[in-house]
Write an enzyme that holds these catalytic residues in place. Structure first.
Site, PDB file in Angstrom:
ATOM      1  N   ARG A 165     -18.290 -21.229 -12.102  1.00  0.00           N
ATOM      2  CA  ARG A 165     -18.203 -22.544 -11.456  1.00  0.00           C
ATOM      3  C   ARG A 165     -18.889 -23.614 -12.291  1.00  0.00           C
ATOM      4  NH1 ARG A 165     -15.534 -19.370  -9.729  1.00  0.00           N
ATOM      5  NH2 ARG A 165     -15.117 -18.725  -7.592  1.00  0.00           N
ATOM      6  N   SER A 236     -15.867 -23.504   0.106  1.00  0.00           N
ATOM      7  CA  SER A 236     -17.151 -22.821  -0.138  1.00  0.00           C
ATOM      8  C   SER A 236     -18.221 -23.850  -0.479  1.00  0.00           C
ATOM      9  CB  SER A 236     -17.002 -21.821  -1.284  1.00  0.00           C
ATOM     10  OG  SER A 236     -16.082 -20.813  -0.954  1.00  0.00           O
ATOM     11  N   GLU A 332     -22.265 -25.532  -4.247  1.00  0.00           N
ATOM     12  CA  GLU A 332     -21.075 -25.700  -5.082  1.00  0.00           C
ATOM     13  C   GLU A 332     -20.518 -27.105  -4.892  1.00  0.00           C
ATOM     14  OE1 GLU A 332     -16.641 -23.670  -5.442  1.00  0.00           O
ATOM     15  OE2 GLU A 332     -18.334 -22.400  -4.909  1.00  0.00           O
TER      16      GLU A 332
END
Length: 337
Positions: A165, A236, A332
């Site tokens: 990520r 998420s 995130e």
């Protein structure tokens, strides 16, 4: 310039449905317009905030910077051979529309990334991933504009410094570049990746057509993740934490049922959703913000919670997980501004 607007509400441009204002908003429909805008106004990168589909952001207050919304469109095959096809996709294209295009043409590589919200331009920045796949595996080149001088610059895959990520474009230097398009290298040959647990269970013989994989991934995601149009959320909210093998060994003695995956450099990746669930947060609500009752990784705006309320709620979850497991789960979602 007609695509520069003052004081626009961002409620329709973020999937949390947070109603804040941007002092200036520039809608980019073409790379040339962006270059012209940057050169004419001599804008510092620190004065610019770029968003695509608004599916990975949490606005907490009015934005005094110039908000750049990527809305350029286009999907074009630029080169192909017997085995591979190179496709240039403009940054403003909806990611899942591009995946659908790939599947219909039987170009392999993006099918496991079906139904991920957001735009193509955000994909390399975040290095989006799901069901055993990461977008870095199909990116050939990322085309950008340098905000400091309005010049174009392209980055090959190996220059993007992709991680979990993460990418070069999240670094201090990388933030100077706005992604305008991405070139993907896709396979014409069937290359199903069914290694991820839920897909492996769905296809025990390790065989599947590309459209079957897309359908399976879409169904799995729908069964676990709330539709942001019905329950505002950003998918998420937290990353899965990566810890050392030594720390994992100690944790597993105390919590033998921990879900884990091998990570790079011999480290171990834990399931953030399970950690949050074990701390009792699944389904819990406070002041209009809450954790989804089917997927603990997802924070939902159940009422008219503002950005600060959701942010503070997320901090409580982080502290709770740290207190119980000694593990920090990172956001995130990007907090704006």
């Amino acid at each position: 310039m007609t695509n520069l607007f003052q004081k626009i509400s961002l409620k329709e441009y973020n999937t949390f449905g947070i109603d804040v204002e941007a002092l200036y908003s520039f809608f980019c429909y073409d790379e040339k317009d962006l270059i012209s805008f940057l050169r004419q106004n001599k804008i510092k990168k620190s004065d610019i905030c770029v968003i695509g589909g608004g599916s990975n952001i949490l606005p907490v207050k009015n934005i005094n910077d110039i908000l750049v919304l990527m809305r350029n469109k286009g999907i074009k095959i630029i080169e192909e051979n017997k085995n591979d096809v190179f496709v240039k996709v403009e940054a403003g294209e909806i990611w899942d529309d591009f995946v659908d295009w790939c599947v219909r043409k039987e170009f392999w590589g993006t099918e496991n990334l079906s139904s991920i919200p957001g735009t193509v331009g955000a994909a390399p920045v975040q290095n989006i991933g799901a069901y055993g796949a990461e977008v870095k595996n199909v990116i050939y080149k990322v085309n950008t504009v340098d905000t400091r001088n309005g010049k174009t610059e392209s980055f090959r895959n190996e220059q993007c410094d992709f991680g979990y990520r993460n990418s070069f474009f999240k670094s201090e230097e990388g933030k100077n570049f706005i992604v305008t398009s991405v070139i993907f290298k896709l396979s014409k040959n069937p290359e199903p990746d069914l290694s991820y647990g839920s897909l492996k269970n769905k296809f025990p013989d390790n065989k599947a057509k590309i459209e079957e994989i897309r359908k399976a991934v879409t169904e799995i995601r729908k069964s676990k993740l709330p539709d942001p149009k019905i329950l505002p959320n950003a998918g998420s909210f937290f990353k899965n934490p990566v810890i050392s093998e030594a720390k994992f060994t100690k944790l597993r003695k105390k919590f033998p049922g921990l879900v884990y995956y091998p990570a790079e450099d011999g480290k171990i990746k834990l399931a953030a959703g399970q950690l949050i669930d074990l701390c009792g947060w699944k389904g819990k609500q406070e002041n209009g913000a809450g954790v989804h009752d089917k997927q603990a990784l997802v924070i939902v705006n159940y009422g008219n919670a503002d950005g600060n309320t959701i942010l503070e709620f997320s901090k409580k979850i982080q502290q709770s997980v740290y207190d119980k497991f000694g593990v920090l789960i990172e956001r995130e979602v990007r907090v704006l501004p």
